[in-house]
Design an enzyme around this catalytic site. Structure first.
Site, PDB file in Angstrom:
ATOM      1  N   CYS A  71       2.580   1.055   4.354  1.00 44.31           N
ATOM      2  CA  CYS A  71       3.841   0.351   4.179  1.00 44.31           C
ATOM      3  C   CYS A  71       3.614  -1.079   4.661  1.00 44.31           C
ATOM      4  O   CYS A  71       3.246  -1.292   5.826  1.00 44.31           O
ATOM      5  CB  CYS A  71       4.920   1.022   5.025  1.00 44.31           C
ATOM      6  SG  CYS A  71       6.476   0.109   5.084  1.00 44.31           S
ATOM      7  N   CYS A 182       4.370  -4.422  -1.442  1.00 43.37           N
ATOM      8  CA  CYS A 182       5.163  -3.261  -1.016  1.00 43.37           C
ATOM      9  C   CYS A 182       4.582  -2.049  -1.724  1.00 43.37           C
ATOM     10  O   CYS A 182       4.403  -2.067  -2.946  1.00 43.37           O
ATOM     11  CB  CYS A 182       6.630  -3.447  -1.409  1.00 43.37           C
ATOM     12  SG  CYS A 182       7.648  -1.978  -1.169  1.00 43.37           S
TER      13      CYS A 182
HETATM   14  N1  DGL Z   1       6.987   0.825   1.199  1.00 43.78           N
HETATM   15  C1  DGL Z   1       7.481  -0.236   2.025  1.00 43.78           C
HETATM   16  C2  DGL Z   1       6.513  -1.420   1.998  1.00 43.78           C
HETATM   17  O1  DGL Z   1       5.347  -1.280   1.612  1.00 43.78           O
HETATM   18  C3  DGL Z   1       8.857  -0.780   1.797  1.00 43.78           C
HETATM   19  C4  DGL Z   1      10.010  -0.007   1.369  1.00 43.78           C
HETATM   20  C5  DGL Z   1      11.232  -0.193   2.267  1.00 43.78           C
HETATM   21  O2  DGL Z   1      11.910  -1.241   2.200  1.00 43.78           O
HETATM   22  O3  DGL Z   1      11.459   0.720   3.045  1.00 43.78           O
HETATM   23  O4  DGL Z   1       6.880  -2.505   2.378  1.00 43.78           O
END
Ligand code: DGL
Length: 254
Positions: A71, A182
């Site tokens: 993430c 993301c």
């Molecule tokens: N998957 C998360 C990232 O890579 C973001 C998603 C969220 O906003 O929770 O930033």
């Protein structure tokens, strides 16, 4: 001792897919803090405390041999604190600015990420280091991660209104390479590419998987059971997770 892959939702499953492809025998546990999704819209201090708490409880319970913070939003805020608090190898996610800058002939690249990632010094430092010769246009969007969640559950989604502002800002028409900042956005790549076929897209999932495997020797062996995906709130149906090699889906009791 499996590898623990962590995200706020389904985004980290893109990294899981790459890990499974590169190392089919590897034992993986997944943790989605979907009780606090979306991370990208939360204030930094609250998010940092939350990530330390959730990840800390998971490490105490699961005793993984390594943690993959799949993430970007969590990585850009919590990696130093996580590395200070826990002694296992921790692999983070970095928006792929470097390959996007190298591939761009117009020397104008885009970064698509959450609002939180776009405003962090972590991103401006990466840009200064890896794309000094490029104009870098960023878009922090609140809705794309949510659209990825919906698509994962089977909905058809329209990403055009969310992504258009990247190209309509001054200079945006020159963008020829985009770094996805993301992990959720990996799941929207087919939609992005169909809308903007001339653009080169850079997804961090494969580099993160490669980096993870390079840190681990020997790899933890695949267990018959224990390929579990944990969720802080709503547990996703197992048929959606089975393609990622999970045979159990549970709500966290710890
Ligand atoms: N998957 C998360 C990232 O890579 C973001 C998603 C969220 O906003 O929770 O930033």
């Amino acid at each position: 001792m499996p590898i623990l892959v962590f995200d706020s939702g389904i985004g980290g499953l893109g990294v899981v897919a790459q890990l499974r492809a590169l190392a089919p025998g590897v034992a993986l546990t997944y943790l989605a803090d979907n009780g606090f999704f979306p991370y990208g819209e939360k204030p930094d201090d609250i998010l940092l405390a939350r990530i330390l708490d959730v990840v800390g409880r998971a490490i105490a319970h699961l005793r993984p041999q390594a943690l993959v913070v799949a993430c970007n939003t969590a990585s850009t805020i919590a990696l130093p604190a996580l590395r200070e608090a826990f002694s296992l190898p921790i692999i983070g996610c970095v928006p792929p600015i470097k390959p996007a800058a190298a591939a761009s002939t117009s020397k104008t690249i885009g970064v698509l990420a959450t609002a939180a990632t776009v405003r962090r010094p972590y991103l401006s430092n990466l840009i200064a280091r890896f794309a000094p010769a490029c104009t870098v246009l960023s878009l922090g969007t609140p809705s794309l991660a949510e659209l990825a969640e919906r698509k994962f559950r089977g909905a058809s989604v329209d990403v055009a209104p969310a992504i258009a502002p990247l190209f309509t800002q001054p200079g945006g028409e020159a963008i020829d390479a985009i770094a996805l900042g993301c992990t959720h956005y990996s799941f929207l790549l087919p939609e992005f590419a169909a809308l903007y076929p001339g653009i080169s897209w850079f997804d961090p999932a494969l580099p993160v998987a490669r980096q993870t495997l390079s840190r681990l020797t020997p790899l933890p062996p695949l267990a018959e059971t224990g390929q579990t995906a944990y969720f802080i709130s709503e547990t996703l149906p197992l048929p959606l997770l089975a393609p990622y090699g999970f045979n159990r889906a549970e709500t966290c009791q710890w």
